[in-house]
Design a protein around this motif. Structure first.
Motif, mmCIF file in Angstrom:
data_model
loop_
_atom_site.group_PDB
_atom_site.id
_atom_site.type_symbol
_atom_site.label_atom_id
_atom_site.label_comp_id
_atom_site.label_asym_id
_atom_site.label_seq_id
_atom_site.Cartn_x
_atom_site.Cartn_y
_atom_site.Cartn_z
ATOM 1 N N ALA A 119 -9.386 -13.958 -2.904
ATOM 2 C CA ALA A 119 -8.891 -14.068 -1.531
ATOM 3 C C ALA A 119 -8.683 -12.685 -0.924
ATOM 4 N N PRO A 120 -9.217 -12.424 0.285
ATOM 5 C CA PRO A 120 -8.999 -11.133 0.946
ATOM 6 C C PRO A 120 -7.516 -10.799 1.117
ATOM 7 N N ALA A 121 -6.678 -11.799 1.312
ATOM 8 C CA ALA A 121 -5.244 -11.538 1.472
ATOM 9 C C ALA A 121 -4.652 -10.937 0.205
ATOM 10 N N VAL A 122 -5.144 -11.368 -0.944
ATOM 11 C CA VAL A 122 -4.662 -10.809 -2.211
ATOM 12 C C VAL A 122 -5.182 -9.383 -2.379
ATOM 13 N N GLN A 123 -6.430 -9.147 -1.991
ATOM 14 C CA GLN A 123 -6.973 -7.789 -2.041
ATOM 15 C C GLN A 123 -6.149 -6.845 -1.165
ATOM 16 N N ALA A 124 -5.822 -7.287 0.037
ATOM 17 C CA ALA A 124 -5.006 -6.471 0.943
ATOM 18 C C ALA A 124 -3.636 -6.217 0.337
ATOM 19 N N ALA A 125 -3.071 -7.221 -0.330
ATOM 20 C CA ALA A 125 -1.758 -7.052 -0.952
ATOM 21 C C ALA A 125 -1.805 -6.015 -2.069
ATOM 22 N N LEU A 126 -2.901 -5.983 -2.826
ATOM 23 C CA LEU A 126 -3.057 -4.976 -3.883
ATOM 24 C C LEU A 126 -3.084 -3.569 -3.283
ATOM 25 N N LEU A 127 -3.818 -3.398 -2.174
ATOM 26 C CA LEU A 127 -3.864 -2.096 -1.505
ATOM 27 C C LEU A 127 -2.490 -1.689 -0.982
ATOM 28 N N GLN A 128 -1.823 -2.609 -0.332
ATOM 29 C CA GLN A 128 -0.508 -2.313 0.218
ATOM 30 C C GLN A 128 0.476 -1.981 -0.892
ATOM 31 N N ALA A 129 0.331 -2.647 -2.038
ATOM 32 C CA ALA A 129 1.212 -2.352 -3.171
ATOM 33 C C ALA A 129 0.965 -0.952 -3.709
ATOM 34 N N MET A 130 -0.297 -0.498 -3.704
ATOM 35 C CA MET A 130 -0.593 0.860 -4.154
ATOM 36 C C MET A 130 0.155 1.882 -3.307
ATOM 37 N N ALA A 131 0.081 1.709 -1.992
ATOM 38 C CA ALA A 131 0.784 2.632 -1.100
ATOM 39 C C ALA A 131 2.286 2.547 -1.315
ATOM 40 N N GLN A 132 2.795 1.347 -1.520
ATOM 41 C CA GLN A 132 4.232 1.173 -1.721
ATOM 42 C C GLN A 132 4.687 1.820 -3.025
ATOM 43 N N VAL A 133 3.927 1.626 -4.094
ATOM 44 C CA VAL A 133 4.263 2.247 -5.378
ATOM 45 C C VAL A 133 4.260 3.763 -5.242
ATOM 46 N N ALA A 134 3.231 4.293 -4.570
ATOM 47 C CA ALA A 134 3.157 5.741 -4.388
ATOM 48 C C ALA A 134 4.341 6.255 -3.585
ATOM 49 N N ARG A 135 4.665 5.556 -2.515
ATOM 50 C CA ARG A 135 5.774 5.993 -1.663
ATOM 51 C C ARG A 135 7.095 5.930 -2.412
ATOM 52 N N GLN A 136 7.373 4.832 -3.091
ATOM 53 C CA GLN A 136 8.646 4.658 -3.787
ATOM 54 C C GLN A 136 8.790 5.596 -4.974
ATOM 55 N N SER A 137 7.668 5.983 -5.561
ATOM 56 C CA SER A 137 7.715 6.867 -6.730
ATOM 57 C C SER A 137 7.611 8.341 -6.361
ATOM 58 N N GLY A 138 7.507 8.628 -5.072
ATOM 59 C CA GLY A 138 7.413 10.008 -4.633
ATOM 60 C C GLY A 138 6.085 10.663 -4.946
#
Length: 380
Positions: A119-138
């Motif tokens: 599902a494209p929505a799941v793919q988008a969620a994976l991308l958004q999670a990458m940015a979130q992990v990077a942001r939260q981890s500095g």
């Protein structure tokens, strides 16, 4: 309402192979559980390597719905989409570029799915999670390398920067034989390849293409020596451990095509390919004896032979190498995605990538025009 969550998996063995591969990851040899597990179990990635597994797992109502192979990186080695200049500029400006989050198959410049979900929505969620992990981890950013063109378009939609690069791929236009392929080349190129193959095959031994149970454990002893020789000359030290090849034999020999040149029954050179559903992927080459044109024979011509014989649509022979053009490997665009936390640095990279994309497009067009085919490159 369905609940979609994304979590970080510090080792792939913590997830059942059927769950990982069931997302579609198992359809590609490099994103399969067995390949990524071999990297981790052999120590080729993990402690002391600068590649620390941080795979993303998307679950929909508790069931695995998508995966992304990802690593916390403390350097930029083994990626083949080069960002060393970005790192230097970032650190000169007072920032800390490493660690970064890298969604990739380690040491493998091969295009394939990176946001693996139906599902494209799941793919988008994976991308958004990458940015979130990077942001939260500095972290300085998150990067997705050698993704598909469709994934690159999706990444742009959610705020990632797209980057274009170039490789050389051979396309199988339904050829019945190698001679059928040669017939499409200009006379001069056709004659050159025939002479090249004749010279290579006359090195004083035999050449065999092996797969599955034809590959013996002792073949990997020989190939390890080849791999060390090439790695020592190109990278300083090999990325893969010796144990990786033992695990590859145990779990993936049906996915391997090993082309060996032997003299008196002793291997003196070899090329390793992995077999995909729609492509043959050339990965490593090495030799203990130097014979003119043997590299081209084992890595390029034998790969074409095998692809034609088995109806494989494409051969990808790895990163870089304009010398592949004369042998029928045509320029092809590859894709990556980049998310940068710092807004100013993001804007600077965006400007750079716009100009780089134009240069890559111009180069692909020029090289395509220079291709070896009789009436210009074949469409495909």
């Amino acid at each position: 309402m369905s609940e979609l969550t994304v979590s970080v998996l510090p080792q792939i063995s913590s997830l059942d192979a059927a769950e990982w591969d069931g997302t579609g990851a198992g359809a590609n040899p490099f994103t399969s559980h067995r390949f990524l597990a071999a990297l981790e179990a052999s120590g080729s990635v993990g402690q002391g390597t600068g590649w620390h597994p941080s795979h993303l797992i998307a679950r929909l109502d508790g069931q695995v719905a998508g995966v992304a192979p990802a690593y916390l990186k403390t350097h930029s080695q083994g990626e083949y989409i080069f960002d060393h200049a970005w790192a230097q500029a970032y650190e000169r400006a007072g920032g800390r570029y490493y660690p970064k989050l890298q969604c990739a198959v380690p040491f493998t410049p091969v295009t394939g799915p990176r946001l693996i979900a139906k599902a494209p929505a799941v793919q988008a969620a994976l991308l958004q999670a990458m940015a979130q992990v990077a942001r939260q981890s500095g972290l300085s950013g998150a990067h997705v390398t050698f993704c598909t063109e469709a994934e690159a378009r999706l990444g742009e939609e959610v705020g990632f920067l797209a980057r274009a690069s170039e490789q050389f791929h051979w396309l199988n236009h339904g050829y019945a034989s190698f001679e059928d392929f040669l017939a499409q080349l200009s006379s001069r190129k056709r004659k050159a390849i025939r002479k090249e193959r004749e010279r290579a095959q006359g090195f004083g031994g035999t050449i065999r293409s092996l797969t599955g149970d034809q590959i013996r454990p002792d073949h990997w002893d020989a190939f390890w020596a080849f791999y060390q020789d090439t790695g020592g000359r190109k990278w300083g030290s090999p990325y893969l451990t010796r144990e990786f090849f033992d695990i590859l034999h145990d779990t993936m020999r049906d996915d391997c095509l090993l082309v060996l040149a032997e003299r008196d029954g002793v291997p003196v050179a070899g090329a390793l390919n992995l077999i995909g559903q729609d492509a043959l992927y050339g990965r490593y080459w090495g030799c203990l004896e130097d014979h003119r044109f043997l590299h081209f024979e084992l890595c390029y011509h034998r790969a074409i032979d095998w692809a034609i014989d088995h109806g494989i649509p494409r051969v990808e022979a790895g990163a870089q190498g304009e010398h592949k053009l004369a042998r029928g490997y045509m320029p092809s665009q590859t894709h990556s995605l980049h998310w940068v936390a710092d807004e100013g640095f993001h804007n600077a990279i965006a400007d750079y990538l716009t100009r780089e994309a134009e240069a890559v497009s111009d180069e692909i067009a020029a090289l395509t025009e220079m291709g070896p085919f009789r009436r210009g490159p074949l469409a495909g």
